[in-house]
Enzyme design. Structure first.
Site, PDB file in Angstrom:
ATOM      1  N   ASN A   7       3.395  -7.235   6.755  1.00 37.33           N
ATOM      2  CA  ASN A   7       3.648  -8.407   6.077  1.00 37.33           C
ATOM      3  C   ASN A   7       4.917  -7.550   5.428  1.00 37.33           C
ATOM      4  O   ASN A   7       5.297  -6.510   4.508  1.00 37.33           O
ATOM      5  CB  ASN A   7       2.517  -8.267   5.363  1.00 37.33           C
ATOM      6  CG  ASN A   7       2.624  -8.966   4.017  1.00 37.33           C
ATOM      7  OD1 ASN A   7       3.662  -9.940   4.068  1.00 37.33           O
ATOM      8  ND2 ASN A   7       1.818  -9.132   3.401  1.00 37.33           N
ATOM      9  N   TRP A   8       6.079  -8.363   5.649  1.00 32.56           N
ATOM     10  CA  TRP A   8       7.523  -8.104   5.777  1.00 32.56           C
ATOM     11  C   TRP A   8       7.256  -8.903   3.872  1.00 32.56           C
ATOM     12  O   TRP A   8       8.499  -8.226   2.748  1.00 32.56           O
ATOM     13  CB  TRP A   8       8.800  -8.623   6.054  1.00 32.56           C
ATOM     14  CG  TRP A   8       8.655  -7.707   7.746  1.00 32.56           C
ATOM     15  CD1 TRP A   8       7.760  -6.809   7.728  1.00 32.56           C
ATOM     16  CD2 TRP A   8       9.081  -7.660   8.855  1.00 32.56           C
ATOM     17  NE1 TRP A   8       7.910  -5.752   8.982  1.00 32.56           N
ATOM     18  CE2 TRP A   8       9.199  -7.201   9.385  1.00 32.56           C
ATOM     19  CE3 TRP A   8      10.292  -8.774   8.716  1.00 32.56           C
ATOM     20  CZ2 TRP A   8       9.676  -6.728  10.573  1.00 32.56           C
ATOM     21  CZ3 TRP A   8      10.960  -8.744  10.286  1.00 32.56           C
ATOM     22  CH2 TRP A   8      10.351  -7.657  11.084  1.00 32.56           C
ATOM     23  N   LYS A   9       6.411  -9.798   3.130  1.00 31.79           N
ATOM     24  CA  LYS A   9       6.075 -10.421   2.231  1.00 31.79           C
ATOM     25  C   LYS A   9       7.779 -11.026   1.815  1.00 31.79           C
ATOM     26  O   LYS A   9       8.660 -11.714   2.558  1.00 31.79           O
ATOM     27  CB  LYS A   9       6.336  -9.937   0.929  1.00 31.79           C
ATOM     28  CG  LYS A   9       4.779  -8.876   1.162  1.00 31.79           C
ATOM     29  CD  LYS A   9       4.243  -7.373  -0.096  1.00 31.79           C
ATOM     30  CE  LYS A   9       2.792  -6.942   0.601  1.00 31.79           C
ATOM     31  NZ  LYS A   9       2.206  -6.250  -0.547  1.00 31.79           N
ATOM     32  N   HIS A  94      -4.250 -13.775   0.587  1.00 30.05           N
ATOM     33  CA  HIS A  94      -3.282 -12.855   0.609  1.00 30.05           C
ATOM     34  C   HIS A  94      -3.890 -12.447  -1.503  1.00 30.05           C
ATOM     35  O   HIS A  94      -3.615 -13.228  -1.940  1.00 30.05           O
ATOM     36  CB  HIS A  94      -2.221 -12.660   0.276  1.00 30.05           C
ATOM     37  CG  HIS A  94      -1.476 -10.861   0.678  1.00 30.05           C
ATOM     38  ND1 HIS A  94      -1.364 -10.046  -0.129  1.00 30.05           N
ATOM     39  CD2 HIS A  94      -1.217  -9.902   1.430  1.00 30.05           C
ATOM     40  CE1 HIS A  94      -1.144  -8.907  -0.551  1.00 30.05           C
ATOM     41  NE2 HIS A  94      -1.130  -8.153   0.392  1.00 30.05           N
ATOM     42  N   GLU A  96      -1.813 -10.900  -3.404  1.00 31.70           N
ATOM     43  CA  GLU A  96      -1.088 -11.738  -4.161  1.00 31.70           C
ATOM     44  C   GLU A  96      -0.366 -13.083  -4.654  1.00 31.70           C
ATOM     45  O   GLU A  96      -0.227 -13.250  -5.789  1.00 31.70           O
ATOM     46  CB  GLU A  96       0.675 -11.116  -3.225  1.00 31.70           C
ATOM     47  CG  GLU A  96       0.760 -10.141  -3.921  1.00 31.70           C
ATOM     48  CD  GLU A  96       1.788  -9.065  -2.695  1.00 31.70           C
ATOM     49  OE1 GLU A  96       1.787  -9.509  -1.416  1.00 31.70           O
ATOM     50  OE2 GLU A  96       1.642  -7.642  -2.424  1.00 31.70           O
ATOM     51  N   GLU A 166      -8.526  -5.592   2.101  1.00 32.13           N
ATOM     52  CA  GLU A 166      -7.187  -5.035   0.942  1.00 32.13           C
ATOM     53  C   GLU A 166      -7.788  -4.949  -0.377  1.00 32.13           C
ATOM     54  O   GLU A 166      -7.503  -5.908  -1.394  1.00 32.13           O
ATOM     55  CB  GLU A 166      -5.939  -6.038   0.893  1.00 32.13           C
ATOM     56  CG  GLU A 166      -5.753  -6.088   2.154  1.00 32.13           C
ATOM     57  CD  GLU A 166      -4.169  -6.677   2.342  1.00 32.13           C
ATOM     58  OE1 GLU A 166      -3.571  -5.689   3.249  1.00 32.13           O
ATOM     59  OE2 GLU A 166      -4.297  -7.080   1.704  1.00 32.13           O
ATOM     60  N   GLY A 172      -0.129  -1.691  -3.158  1.00 28.22           N
ATOM     61  CA  GLY A 172       1.681  -1.543  -3.688  1.00 28.22           C
ATOM     62  C   GLY A 172       1.325  -0.766  -4.050  1.00 28.22           C
ATOM     63  O   GLY A 172       2.372   0.017  -5.159  1.00 28.22           O
ATOM     64  N   SER A 212      -1.730   0.157   0.762  1.00 26.24           N
ATOM     65  CA  SER A 212      -0.701   1.005   0.652  1.00 26.24           C
ATOM     66  C   SER A 212      -1.193   2.752   1.708  1.00 26.24           C
ATOM     67  O   SER A 212      -0.984   3.957   1.610  1.00 26.24           O
ATOM     68  CB  SER A 212      -1.852   2.624  -0.927  1.00 26.24           C
ATOM     69  OG  SER A 212      -1.038   2.003  -1.897  1.00 26.24           O
ATOM     70  N   GLY A 233       2.308  -3.323   4.940  1.00 23.45           N
ATOM     71  CA  GLY A 233       3.527  -4.035   3.459  1.00 23.45           C
ATOM     72  C   GLY A 233       4.028  -3.237   3.191  1.00 23.45           C
ATOM     73  O   GLY A 233       5.200  -3.380   4.148  1.00 23.45           O
ATOM     74  N   GLY A 234       4.109  -2.492   1.925  1.00 18.14           N
ATOM     75  CA  GLY A 234       5.312  -1.751   1.701  1.00 18.14           C
ATOM     76  C   GLY A 234       6.248  -0.763   3.245  1.00 18.14           C
ATOM     77  O   GLY A 234       7.358  -0.916   3.235  1.00 18.14           O
TER      78      GLY A 234
HETATM   79  P1  PGA Z   1       1.038  -2.289   0.470  1.00 17.65           P
HETATM   80  O1  PGA Z   1       0.557  -4.192   1.031  1.00 17.65           O
HETATM   81  O2  PGA Z   1       0.848  -1.281   2.082  1.00 17.65           O
HETATM   82  O3  PGA Z   1       2.062  -1.992   0.084  1.00 17.65           O
HETATM   83  O4  PGA Z   1      -0.257  -1.136   0.109  1.00 17.65           O
HETATM   84  C1  PGA Z   1      -0.595  -3.587   1.894  1.00 17.65           C
HETATM   85  C2  PGA Z   1      -0.171  -5.921   1.790  1.00 17.65           C
HETATM   86  O5  PGA Z   1      -0.207  -6.281   0.932  1.00 17.65           O
HETATM   87  O6  PGA Z   1      -1.055  -6.398   2.742  1.00 17.65           O
END
Ligand code: PGA
Length: 257
Positions: A7-9, A94, A96, A166, A172, A212, A233-234
């Protein structure tokens, strides 16, 4: 099988996405047993990334989707439009989006129904906040989100459902959940899906962990039988980290054969 979702956001533009897609595919090179890899770039980069991943075996996912077919919905993108771009998966709910953009359980449910109608695979995200966890409400919250998201859902034999556990406090932050917590939550998720959708759908369900995940801890999650994969994500935009995650999955798969 293990699934890895990248997930490159909103971290990369179109040009960077193309370069990152190329680098991401290189992580698969020379390995015999590959995980299923779903790359979710920002929507503006989907068509360019599609050209890079074509014929690679990697799949394309969207980070979001709207629930209507077409019409006056400024800024939104329907499942049909995503399909035109070769998208097979869509991240839904998600944290976010739930917490920063006001996405409700009802909206999440409409999105799940919409993508299934169009034969896309939902990557449904569920997770509790730190306060909810401290109040001992993690299971109640996660299972409540899951139940709401699956309201009215019926899986056809060809459908798949990915649920990503999650925890919001782990996204993050560098602070991931423990393997024991993850395995326990995933087993509750499986039981509830079985209750709502029926036992035969369990073979169509994959339960992932996200929060994470990095090159160092990925193996510890992926080696668990109950963990069908990870949502990253990150670390998915840091190619060295992502390579280690992909290789951790390859090692787990190789050890199983
Ligand atoms: P992260 O994000 O790996 O940066 O914690 C995971 C996600 O948002 O799905």
């Amino acid at each position: 099988m293990k699934t890895i979702i990248a997930n490159w956001k909103m971290n990369v533009g179109v040009r960077e996405s193309v370069a990152l897609a190329r680098g991401t595919l290189l992580t698969l090179r020379g390995r015999k047993h590959l995980p299923e890899l779903v790359i979710c770039p920002p929507s503006v980069a989907l068509s360019e990334v599609r050209k890079v991943v074509a014929r690679s075996g990697a799949l394309l996912g969207a980070q979001n989707v709207f629930w209507e077919e077409a019409g006056a919905f400024t800024g939104e993108i329907s499942a049909r439009m995503l399909q035109e771009l070769g998208v097979t998966h869509a991240i839904i709910g998600h944290s976010e989006r739930r917490h920063q953009l006001g996405e409700t359980d009802e909206m999440v449910n409409k999105k799940v129904l919409h993508v299934l109608e169009h034969q896309l695979t939902p990557i449904l995200c569920v997770g509790e906040t730190k306060q909810e966890r401290q109040a001992g409400k993690s299971k109640e919250v996660v299972l409540g989100q899951l139940k709401a998201a699956l309201s009215g859902v019926r899986l056809r034999p060809s459908d798949h459902l990915l649920v990503a556990y999650e925890p919001v406090w782990a996204i993050g932050t560098g602070e991931s959940a423990t393997v024991a917590d993850i395995v326990e939550m995933q087993s509750s998720i499986r039981s509830l899906v079985q209750e709502i959708l029926g036992e035969r759908t369990l073979s169509q369900l994959r339960v992932l962990y996200g929060g994470s995940v990095d090159g160092e801890n990925a193996y510890g999650f992926l080696r668990e039988k109950e963990v069908d994969g990870v949502l990253v994500g990150g670390a998915s935009v840091k190619i060295n980290q992502f390579r280690d995650i992909v290789h951790a999955a390859c090692e787990v798969l190789e050890a199983q054969t």
